[in-house]
Design a protein around this motif. Structure first.
Motif, PDB file in Angstrom:
ATOM      1  N   VAL A 161      -1.847   9.325  -1.922  1.00 37.44           N
ATOM      2  CA  VAL A 161      -2.518  10.279  -2.803  1.00 37.44           C
ATOM      3  C   VAL A 161      -3.742  10.904  -2.159  1.00 37.44           C
ATOM      4  O   VAL A 161      -4.216  11.950  -2.602  1.00 37.44           O
ATOM      5  CB  VAL A 161      -2.907   9.633  -4.151  1.00 37.44           C
ATOM      6  N   GLN A 162      -4.282  10.267  -1.120  1.00 33.12           N
ATOM      7  CA  GLN A 162      -5.392  10.872  -0.394  1.00 33.12           C
ATOM      8  C   GLN A 162      -5.496  10.227   0.981  1.00 33.12           C
ATOM      9  O   GLN A 162      -5.342   9.014   1.125  1.00 33.12           O
ATOM     10  CB  GLN A 162      -6.726  10.716  -1.143  1.00 33.12           C
TER      11      GLN A 162
ATOM     12  N   ALA B 207      -6.166   5.747   3.988  1.00 32.32           N
ATOM     13  CA  ALA B 207      -4.992   6.277   3.304  1.00 32.32           C
ATOM     14  C   ALA B 207      -4.841   5.529   1.985  1.00 32.32           C
ATOM     15  O   ALA B 207      -4.616   4.315   1.986  1.00 32.32           O
ATOM     16  CB  ALA B 207      -3.739   6.116   4.164  1.00 32.32           C
ATOM     17  N   VAL B 208      -4.987   6.229   0.891  1.00 34.86           N
ATOM     18  CA  VAL B 208      -4.917   5.608  -0.438  1.00 34.86           C
ATOM     19  C   VAL B 208      -3.480   5.677  -0.934  1.00 34.86           C
ATOM     20  O   VAL B 208      -2.892   6.768  -1.043  1.00 34.86           O
ATOM     21  CB  VAL B 208      -5.853   6.319  -1.432  1.00 34.86           C
ATOM     22  N   LEU B 209      -2.925   4.502  -1.224  1.00 37.31           N
ATOM     23  CA  LEU B 209      -1.550   4.390  -1.727  1.00 37.31           C
ATOM     24  C   LEU B 209      -1.561   4.076  -3.211  1.00 37.31           C
ATOM     25  O   LEU B 209      -2.345   3.243  -3.676  1.00 37.31           O
ATOM     26  CB  LEU B 209      -0.801   3.285  -0.990  1.00 37.31           C
ATOM     27  N   ARG B 210      -0.672   4.750  -3.948  1.00 35.21           N
ATOM     28  CA  ARG B 210      -0.491   4.427  -5.366  1.00 35.21           C
ATOM     29  C   ARG B 210       0.974   4.624  -5.718  1.00 35.21           C
ATOM     30  O   ARG B 210       1.523   5.706  -5.499  1.00 35.21           O
ATOM     31  CB  ARG B 210      -1.367   5.310  -6.254  1.00 35.21           C
TER      32      ARG B 210
ATOM     33  N   LEU C  52      -5.387   1.492   1.607  1.00 36.02           N
ATOM     34  CA  LEU C  52      -6.127   0.984   0.466  1.00 36.02           C
ATOM     35  C   LEU C  52      -5.324   1.238  -0.801  1.00 36.02           C
ATOM     36  O   LEU C  52      -4.875   2.355  -1.059  1.00 36.02           O
ATOM     37  CB  LEU C  52      -7.488   1.681   0.373  1.00 36.02           C
ATOM     38  N   GLY C  53      -5.133   0.178  -1.590  1.00 37.72           N
ATOM     39  CA  GLY C  53      -4.389   0.325  -2.832  1.00 37.72           C
ATOM     40  C   GLY C  53      -4.374  -0.983  -3.589  1.00 37.72           C
ATOM     41  O   GLY C  53      -4.592  -2.052  -3.021  1.00 37.72           O
TER      42      GLY C  53
ATOM     43  N   THR D 151      -8.746   6.789  -7.850  1.00 34.87           N
ATOM     44  CA  THR D 151      -9.169   6.608  -6.461  1.00 34.87           C
ATOM     45  C   THR D 151     -10.653   6.320  -6.387  1.00 34.87           C
ATOM     46  O   THR D 151     -11.111   5.494  -5.593  1.00 34.87           O
ATOM     47  CB  THR D 151      -8.825   7.857  -5.636  1.00 34.87           C
ATOM     48  N   ALA D 152     -11.428   7.002  -7.217  1.00 34.95           N
ATOM     49  CA  ALA D 152     -12.877   6.777  -7.235  1.00 34.95           C
ATOM     50  C   ALA D 152     -13.198   5.326  -7.537  1.00 34.95           C
ATOM     51  O   ALA D 152     -14.024   4.698  -6.874  1.00 34.95           O
ATOM     52  CB  ALA D 152     -13.532   7.688  -8.268  1.00 34.95           C
TER      53      ALA D 152
END
Length: 361
Positions: A219-220, A211-214, A37-38, A236-237
């Motif tokens: 990042v999380q 999996a959060v991509l930035r 997710l990003g 992220t929120a």
């Protein structure tokens, strides 16, 4: 000992000196779906292309099962990696009909032509593509091409699926049909999956972990419930759904009585300003001791969004059905859950947030 279906270790990729991925460590276990997710440019597609073998990493290791396919002296061509690919561009063969396109990977598994075509026809029927079986790509719309590309990937027998926004061009009904078929086929094969999307609702619904991509970094990483309810930072929120950030000090101690204020997220440090709390729309309801005034009302069909001004900020309140309150109305609210967030400075901006991936053992 169980071997990950996919292991990424220290993965780094650059384009013309620009960092696209850096220090990516991630294990995907057999049968597991991880949603990437990003926002646009976060590195989701680059990561999928690297796993697929279209991009060679600058450093790090990609292993599919017990086989190193990139890095550490190993390199395996894309066609020899046991992956099923569905990318944003369907990339269909122009000379093949839809039926033969989907039957091709089945024939490569060793089935005779007739059996392969029968299996392909069944898959096309479940995806609502049977009327298109004799057409070629030039006769298909963009959404139809995307669904055929998905059917071709599902027809393989991969150890790992790679999905890059496979429902991006589909309407709501077809999106549901496609997601159900993805789940059915993947579960039948026991295959793992990396599923890239910018659609938070889709990620939360389909994934075992997110999996959060930035900016090319993870990042999380956590379960959908963890990433939604305990985001590592405000960005992220917002990425994972509607979120209200309130200044706890401005609300005052009385307003916080009875609230489930959690401890700050590990690894996230606010340098100055007041403590900030996150409130999701489903964590607040009408009726209670927190006073507010309705600023706006937006009817969404199954629910209605009310923006309510309170001490310390503005709360988004989602209630089922048609509007329950009008603009300008004074209301009382009850907040059932919150999550402590990084600090805000005097201008209401986030200050000095240090990003640390939340790992899942």
């Amino acid at each position: 000992m169980t071997i990950p279906a996919l292991r990424l270790s220290g993965l780094c990729v650059t384009y013309d000196g620009v960092v696209a991925l850096t220090g990516v460590d991630l294990d995907v276990w057999p049968g597991e779906v991880i949603a990437l997710l990003g926002s646009s440019g976060s590195g989701k597609t680059t990561l999928l292309h690297t796993v697929a073998g279209f991009i060679e990493p600058d450093s790090g290791v990609v292993a599919i099962g017990d086989r190193v396919v990139a890095g550490a002296g190993g390199w395996v061509a894309p066609e020899d990696r046991r992956v099923g690919l569905v990318f944003q561009g369907a990339a269909l063969w122009p000379h093949l009909t839809v039926l033969d396109t989907v039957a091709y990977p089945i024939r490569r598994r060793g089935l005779p032509k007739g059996a392969a075509r029968r299996e392909a026809a069944g898959l096309l029927e479940r995806l609502g593509l049977s009327p298109l079986a004799d057409r070629r790509p030039a006769q298909l719309s963009g959404g139809e091409q995307q669904r055929v590309g998905l059917a071709r990937a599902l027809a393989r027998d991969p150890a790992l699926f790679l999905f890059d926004e496979p429902t991006a061009h589909l309407d709501t009904h077809l999106r549901s049909v496609v997601l159900e078929e993805i789940a059915r086929r993947r579960e039948a094969l026991g295959a793992a999956a990396l599923y890239a999307t910018h659609n938070a609702a889709e990620a939360l619904a389909i994934a075992d972990r997110i999996a959060v991509l930035r900016a090319g970094r993870l990042v999380q990483v956590g379960t959908p419930q963890e990433v939604y309810a305990q985001p590592v930072d405000a960005e992220t929120a917002r990425l994972t759904g509607p979120a209200s950030l309130l200044d706890a000090a401005a609300l005052g101690a009385a307003a916080l009585d009875g609230w489930a204020i959690d401890a700050p997220v590990g690894g996230v440090v606010g340098v100055r300003g007041h403590e900030t709390v996150l409130v999701r729309p489903d964590w607040v309801r009408f009726g209670g001791d927190l006073p507010g005034r309705v600023e706006s009302v937006r009817y969404r069909g199954p629910s209605t969004d009310h923006v309510v001004s309170v001490r310390g900020g503005r709360l988004l309140v989602s209630s089922p059905g048609p509007p329950r309150r009008g603009v300008g109305e004074v209301v009382g609210l009850t907040v059932t859950q919150t999550w402590s967030m990084p600090s805000l400075d005097g201008a209401g901006r986030l200050t000095a947030v240090r990003e640390t991936a939340a790992t899942d053992a």
